[in-house]
Design a protein around this motif. Structure first.
Motif, PDB file in Angstrom:
ATOM      1  N   THR A  17      29.998  46.077  26.176  1.00  8.32           N
ATOM      2  CA  THR A  17      31.048  47.035  26.543  1.00  8.32           C
ATOM      3  C   THR A  17      32.137  46.349  27.360  1.00  8.32           C
ATOM      4  O   THR A  17      33.334  46.572  27.129  1.00  8.32           O
ATOM      5  CB  THR A  17      30.419  48.214  27.319  1.00  8.32           C
ATOM      6  N   ASP A  95      31.628  48.218  19.430  1.00 11.14           N
ATOM      7  CA  ASP A  95      30.523  47.956  20.355  1.00 11.14           C
ATOM      8  C   ASP A  95      29.254  48.457  19.663  1.00 11.14           C
ATOM      9  O   ASP A  95      28.975  49.644  19.685  1.00 11.14           O
ATOM     10  CB  ASP A  95      30.839  48.744  21.641  1.00 11.14           C
ATOM     11  N   LYS A 146      21.621  45.940  33.864  1.00 12.80           N
ATOM     12  CA  LYS A 146      21.747  47.396  33.693  1.00 12.80           C
ATOM     13  C   LYS A 146      21.187  48.125  34.898  1.00 12.80           C
ATOM     14  O   LYS A 146      21.769  49.102  35.366  1.00 12.80           O
ATOM     15  CB  LYS A 146      21.018  47.836  32.427  1.00 12.80           C
TER      16      LYS A 146
HETATM   17 MG   LIG Z   1      27.344  49.132  26.436  1.00 15.09          MG
END
Ligand SMILES: [Mg+2]
Ligand SMILES: Nc1ncnc2c1ncn2[C@@H]1O[C@H](COP(=O)(O)OP(=O)(O)O)[C@@H](O)[C@H]1O
Length: 215
Positions: A17, A95, A146
């Motif tokens: 992203t 993406d 993440k």
């Molecule tokens: Mg992503």
């Protein structure tokens, strides 16, 4: 202007992203008609399907339902957004795309790869990327990024066990080996800027080739 369909693949947290956004800015600044979008999603219908797919409450979702939902979102974005933009001579950055289905549902979940290829070809009307960047990073490193980004970044697909993510990564390796001309392997362990520079270097090369052959 060259029509170019560019996709980004790789494990969760590898930086897809982030890099799609940076490359879109880089291309726009150079006058390219660029459209950045994401899978699943990127259309009104697709974003609703995305919400169903990523909802952590949907623990009962069976793999066949998952693949058909992904494919429905993909059919919508391909026909509504991607093909029209390419026909206008634009560059599309996506993406995740069909390779994610083969990697996650095929290699990850063990669904029949040939069935997945047929469903995918139906959903995409046979459209395949010109370039696919693979942002290469150890599975644990991506999941760590993440986790650091905070709870909002975690979704149903991230919760799955590490072994699953490793099967996915091995699947990607096989996809890359089968079509080495389409894939561009990027070392995604460096800084955001270092990864961006690798992506840009390859884009410059491909755009030069395109401009060269257009004459
Ligand atoms: Mg992503
Ligand atoms: N090269 C990098 N180094 C360190 N952190 C990064 C890097 N690229 C992205 N990140 C961070 O890691 C998290 C996941 O990045 P993201 O672009 O959302 O990955 P993806 O879309 O592949 O899941 C974000 O918080 C992002 O800011």
């Amino acid at each position: 202007m060259p029509a170019l369909f560019v996709t980004f693949e790789g494990p969760e947290g590898c930086g897809k992203t982030t890099q799609v956004r940076l490359l879109a800015e880089w291309l726009s600044a150079r006058g390219y008609d660029v459209l950045a979008t994401r899978e699943p999603g990127g259309t009104r219908i697709g974003e609703q399907i995305r919400a169903i797919l990523l909802n952590p409450a949907h623990t009962e979702m069976v793999p066949a339902a998952e693949i058909l939902l992904f494919s429905a979102a993909r059919a919508q974005i391909v026909h509504e957004v991607i093909i029209p933009h390419l026909q206008r001579g634009g560059i599309v950055l996506c993406d995740r795309f069909a390779d994610s289905t083969l990697a996650y549902q095929g290699y990850g979940h063990g669904l029949d790869l040939n069935v997945l290829r047929i469903i995918t070809a139906f959903a995409t009307a046979g459209l395949t990327p010109d370039i696919t960047f693979y942002l290469d990073i150890p599975v644990e490193e991506g999941l760590r990024r993440k986790a650091q980004a905070g709870k909002a970044e975690w979704n149903r697909l991230d919760q799955r066990e590490l072994a699953y993510h490793q099967r996915v990564q091995e699947g990607y390796r096989q996809l890359i080996a089968a079509e080495p001309a389409r894939w561009v392997l990027i070392d995604a362990r460096g800084s955001i800027e270092a990864v961006h520079m690798q992506v840009v270097r390859e884009m410059e090369r491909r755009l030069a080739v395109q401009h060269g052959t257009a004459r």
